[in-house]
Design a protein around this motif. Structure first.
Motif, PDB file in Angstrom:
ATOM      1  N   LEU A 201     -53.873  61.465  48.996  1.00  0.00           N
ATOM      2  CA  LEU A 201     -52.675  62.204  48.611  1.00  0.00           C
ATOM      3  C   LEU A 201     -52.860  62.871  47.248  1.00  0.00           C
ATOM      4  O   LEU A 201     -52.526  64.049  47.056  1.00  0.00           O
ATOM      5  CB  LEU A 201     -51.466  61.264  48.591  1.00  0.00           C
ATOM      6  CG  LEU A 201     -50.113  61.888  48.252  1.00  0.00           C
ATOM      7  CD1 LEU A 201     -49.767  63.014  49.229  1.00  0.00           C
ATOM      8  CD2 LEU A 201     -49.017  60.818  48.262  1.00  0.00           C
ATOM      9  N   LEU A 202     -53.413  62.142  46.288  1.00  0.00           N
ATOM     10  CA  LEU A 202     -53.656  62.714  44.964  1.00  0.00           C
ATOM     11  C   LEU A 202     -54.690  63.829  45.024  1.00  0.00           C
ATOM     12  O   LEU A 202     -54.555  64.862  44.354  1.00  0.00           O
ATOM     13  CB  LEU A 202     -54.143  61.629  44.001  1.00  0.00           C
ATOM     14  CG  LEU A 202     -53.084  60.755  43.328  1.00  0.00           C
ATOM     15  CD1 LEU A 202     -53.769  59.599  42.606  1.00  0.00           C
ATOM     16  CD2 LEU A 202     -52.247  61.562  42.350  1.00  0.00           C
ATOM     17  N   ASP A 265     -45.746  67.886  42.402  1.00  0.00           N
ATOM     18  CA  ASP A 265     -45.675  67.596  43.836  1.00  0.00           C
ATOM     19  C   ASP A 265     -46.071  66.159  44.139  1.00  0.00           C
ATOM     20  O   ASP A 265     -45.600  65.568  45.103  1.00  0.00           O
ATOM     21  CB  ASP A 265     -46.512  68.591  44.651  1.00  0.00           C
ATOM     22  CG  ASP A 265     -47.967  68.658  44.213  1.00  0.00           C
ATOM     23  OD1 ASP A 265     -48.321  68.062  43.179  1.00  0.00           O
ATOM     24  OD2 ASP A 265     -48.754  69.333  44.915  1.00  0.00           O
ATOM     25  N   VAL A 266     -46.930  65.559  43.296  1.00  0.00           N
ATOM     26  CA  VAL A 266     -47.309  64.149  43.448  1.00  0.00           C
ATOM     27  C   VAL A 266     -47.301  63.495  42.068  1.00  0.00           C
ATOM     28  O   VAL A 266     -47.862  64.042  41.107  1.00  0.00           O
ATOM     29  CB  VAL A 266     -48.701  63.986  44.090  1.00  0.00           C
ATOM     30  CG1 VAL A 266     -49.082  62.510  44.178  1.00  0.00           C
ATOM     31  CG2 VAL A 266     -48.742  64.620  45.478  1.00  0.00           C
ATOM     32  N   VAL A 267     -46.667  62.337  41.975  1.00  0.00           N
ATOM     33  CA  VAL A 267     -46.646  61.564  40.733  1.00  0.00           C
ATOM     34  C   VAL A 267     -47.349  60.231  40.966  1.00  0.00           C
ATOM     35  O   VAL A 267     -47.056  59.527  41.940  1.00  0.00           O
ATOM     36  CB  VAL A 267     -45.200  61.308  40.252  1.00  0.00           C
ATOM     37  CG1 VAL A 267     -45.176  60.266  39.144  1.00  0.00           C
ATOM     38  CG2 VAL A 267     -44.566  62.599  39.759  1.00  0.00           C
ATOM     39  N   LYS A 288     -43.704  63.462  46.038  1.00  0.00           N
ATOM     40  CA  LYS A 288     -44.318  62.250  46.572  1.00  0.00           C
ATOM     41  C   LYS A 288     -44.704  61.349  45.399  1.00  0.00           C
ATOM     42  O   LYS A 288     -45.392  61.784  44.474  1.00  0.00           O
ATOM     43  CB  LYS A 288     -45.555  62.571  47.403  1.00  0.00           C
ATOM     44  CG  LYS A 288     -45.347  63.634  48.484  1.00  0.00           C
ATOM     45  CD  LYS A 288     -44.287  63.208  49.491  1.00  0.00           C
ATOM     46  CE  LYS A 288     -44.135  64.274  50.574  1.00  0.00           C
ATOM     47  NZ  LYS A 288     -43.007  63.947  51.507  1.00  0.00           N
ATOM     48  N   VAL A 289     -44.265  60.101  45.450  1.00  0.00           N
ATOM     49  CA  VAL A 289     -44.522  59.169  44.349  1.00  0.00           C
ATOM     50  C   VAL A 289     -45.449  58.050  44.824  1.00  0.00           C
ATOM     51  O   VAL A 289     -45.204  57.425  45.856  1.00  0.00           O
ATOM     52  CB  VAL A 289     -43.210  58.579  43.813  1.00  0.00           C
ATOM     53  CG1 VAL A 289     -43.490  57.560  42.703  1.00  0.00           C
ATOM     54  CG2 VAL A 289     -42.297  59.686  43.293  1.00  0.00           C
ATOM     55  N   PRO A 305     -41.364  54.295  47.437  1.00  0.00           N
ATOM     56  CA  PRO A 305     -42.345  55.331  47.129  1.00  0.00           C
ATOM     57  C   PRO A 305     -43.112  55.749  48.386  1.00  0.00           C
ATOM     58  O   PRO A 305     -43.115  55.047  49.398  1.00  0.00           O
ATOM     59  CB  PRO A 305     -43.270  54.643  46.122  1.00  0.00           C
ATOM     60  CG  PRO A 305     -43.202  53.194  46.499  1.00  0.00           C
ATOM     61  CD  PRO A 305     -41.788  52.960  46.962  1.00  0.00           C
ATOM     62  N   GLU A 306     -43.766  56.860  48.287  1.00  0.00           N
ATOM     63  CA  GLU A 306     -44.629  57.297  49.377  1.00  0.00           C
ATOM     64  C   GLU A 306     -45.725  56.263  49.623  1.00  0.00           C
ATOM     65  O   GLU A 306     -46.035  55.902  50.757  1.00  0.00           O
ATOM     66  CB  GLU A 306     -45.251  58.652  49.031  1.00  0.00           C
ATOM     67  CG  GLU A 306     -46.003  59.317  50.170  1.00  0.00           C
ATOM     68  CD  GLU A 306     -45.076  59.915  51.204  1.00  0.00           C
ATOM     69  OE1 GLU A 306     -45.559  60.235  52.307  1.00  0.00           O
ATOM     70  OE2 GLU A 306     -43.869  60.066  50.914  1.00  0.00           O
TER      71      GLU A 306
END
Length: 545
Positions: A201-202, A265-267, A288-289, A305-306
């Protein structure tokens, strides 16, 4: 087997588990304990304070500066209650502090007969402020309970624990089997499957953001490695300052982090409650976390969280960095965009809070890279959380969400005891400093070379500003009648001087750090710019009309 008193067994277990300093204030319920400690002062140094609150604050500072366990001991009832502000702060900032207290006679506990220092249920209060608390009832039970206390201090989320012991139990003798090894930390396996999902994802993220808290203090190397792979800004906030060097191109504090949160968008959130971001800045389906936390209860406290990963930050990030290298995409222009947003945010903070920043710059210039700054609930402290560049882990100490006014000076003394070769500076207002100003006596008696900077505006300045702005200037109970801070310090045998500008502060602080002795610098200031426009930020996502 050895025949020992309960007190002797407890002191032996403190020594076995690495406690070399005990912050304390003796009293009748603990007389037998201190008699046992007398024989072990070659291994455990007792430092007694002028108020019980300082015992706990100093233990807190010691734990925060080292990341390891510390301990304090006080009498029950009012003695213990005097430590509870510090104990609740230790809970808030995840500090491994052991609170040891006495009790009334064991047969009288819970009977409400009116004995000296009796509380209806002291153990219940302890359990409400710690992750675990219990009572030592015999010499034979002491070693196991002490090791259990240290196991809990070392394992999972670092929070305080407590033990109480009745005054007659301290002196009881019996055969005792002392273990030969200290308590160990519970194993924390690495979740390989979840880490692989997080890496994918990252790796695909276009505008990643990393948020770190106090739980990432030992993981800075891997945080920086991942950030550089992603060109992702690292928001350090309050408790995360020092996780990566504040001079790093990707290190940002909260105000810049707010801007990155709005467009991310991603944390990747590591060792942080993520409370202001989730509750105030907002969440939406486009964000998305990924959360990494040693405490499984923390992962979905606000929203699931995601990807949620329970684990040690350093061990988890080490594996994540290796996996990310396999999945990471290029982000053309991301580094330049991050630099632009960071520069604009930094410019706004420095312009808005220019007077505070000038003093903080002076402190930063005088403190070496490993120097410790202990902030306080004061105008300079609020600005420090937004603008003070922290270079190394555990060198910016803050009371976290507990916001404990008056914690700073006594806490800084504990940090200095833990790190005697490292300069330690506390910044306080004239309101907060007097909460523990009597501990200048403790500093002088024990040669604890903290430099206390007292910024005075003659008021509880933050409260006064709110009254002026929100209540039509109806100020009440905020003006202060101050002592002469220089003469006050000198009366305790602490060197002191007064300065009137950032340049004078820098010169004075450099002199006092070089001298290495306890010192106070009084810095009168007028009304300072309001920091709250940079702190109480509106919702960023989804934006409300």
């Amino acid at each position: 087997m050895q025949t020992l008193t309960t007190a002797q067994a407890v002191v032996s277990m403190l020594e076995l588990n690495g406690i070399d300093t005990l912050f304390c204030l003796p009293g009748v319920q603990n007389d037998a304990f201190f008699d046992a400690l007398y024989d072990r002062t070659n291994a455990i140094r007792p430092i007694h304070t002028r108020h019980e609150q300082a015992c706990a604050y100093m233990a807190l500072g010691y734990a925060m500066a080292t990341g390891g366990p510390s301990a304090y001991v006080v009498v029950p009832g009012p003695g213990f209650l005097n430590t509870t502000a510090a104990l609740s702060t230790a809970y808030a900032v995840n500090a491994p502090v052991l609170a040891l207290t006495g009790q009334i006679q064991q047969s009288m506990i819970g009977r409400n007969v009116g004995l000296l220092h009796e509380l209806p249920d002291q153990l219940a209060i302890m359990r409400g402020l710690t992750k675990w608390a219990d009572r030592v009832t015999s010499p034979a039970s002491a070693p196991a309970l002490m090791n259990e206390a240290f196991r809990r201090l070392l394992s999972g989320r670092r929070r305080p624990v407590a033990l109480e012991c009745a005054m007659d139990t301290w002196a009881r003798k019996a055969p005792v089997e002392l273990p030969s090894t200290p308590a160990g930390r519970d194993p924390c396996p690495v979740d390989e499957e979840a880490i692989d999902k997080a890496a994918r994802l990252l790796g695909a993220a276009k505008r990643p953001l990393i948020v770190v808290g106090g739980g990432a203090q030992e993981a800075g190397h891997f945080v920086q490695e991942i950030a550089e792979m992603l060109d992702a800004p690292v928001m350090t906030g309050r408790m995360g300052q020092g996780v990566i060097d504040g001079r790093h191109r990707l290190s940002v504090t909260a105000f810049a982090g707010y801007r990155f949160w709005a467009e991310a968008d991603v944390v990747l959130a590591v060792g942080t409650r993520l409370q202001p971001q989730q509750m105030n800045w907002g969440l939406d389906d486009d964000l998305k976390v990924i959360r990494i936390d040693i405490d499984g209860e923390e992962l979905d406290r606000h929203r699931k969280p995601e990807i949620g990963i329970i684990g040690d930050a350093a061990a988890t990030l080490k594996v994540l960095a290796a996996r990310l290298a396999l999945h990471n995409a290029k982000r053309n222009g991301r580094a330049e965009a991050v630099a632009e947003i960071k520069a604009a945010a930094t410019k706004t903070v420095r312009e808005t809070l220019a007077p505070q920043i000038s003093y903080l710059d002076a402190i930063r210039a005088a403190l070496p890279e490993d120097g410790i700054l202990v902030d306080e609930l004061t105008q300079m402290g609020y600005a420090a959380r937004l603008a003070y560049p922290t270079y190394k882990p555990r060198t910016f100490l803050s009371p976290g969400y507990q916001g404990t006014l008056g914690w700073g000076y006594a806490t800084s003394l504990g940090a200095k005891v833990a790190k005697p070769d490292v300069p330690v500076v506390s910044i306080s207002g004239d309101g907060g400093f007097l909460f523990t100003a009597m501990e200048m006596s403790t500093a002088a008696q024990n040669d604890i070379g903290v430099v206390a900077i007292v910024f005075s505006d003659g008021a509880y300045g933050n409260v006064r500003r709110i009254q002026q702005q929100s209540y039509n200037n109806r100020t009440i109970a905020t003006d202060l009648h101050n002592p002469d801070f220089v003469k006050l310090a000198e009366s305790f045998g602490v060197a002191a001087e007064r300065v009137s500008s950032p340049a004078e502060l820098r010169a004075a602080l450099s002199r006092r750090i070089a001298n290495g002795k306890p010192a106070l610098i009084h810095c009168p200031v007028g009304s300072l710019p309001d920091p709250w426009s940079l702190v109480a930020l509106p919702r960023a996502r989804p934006r409300r009309a």
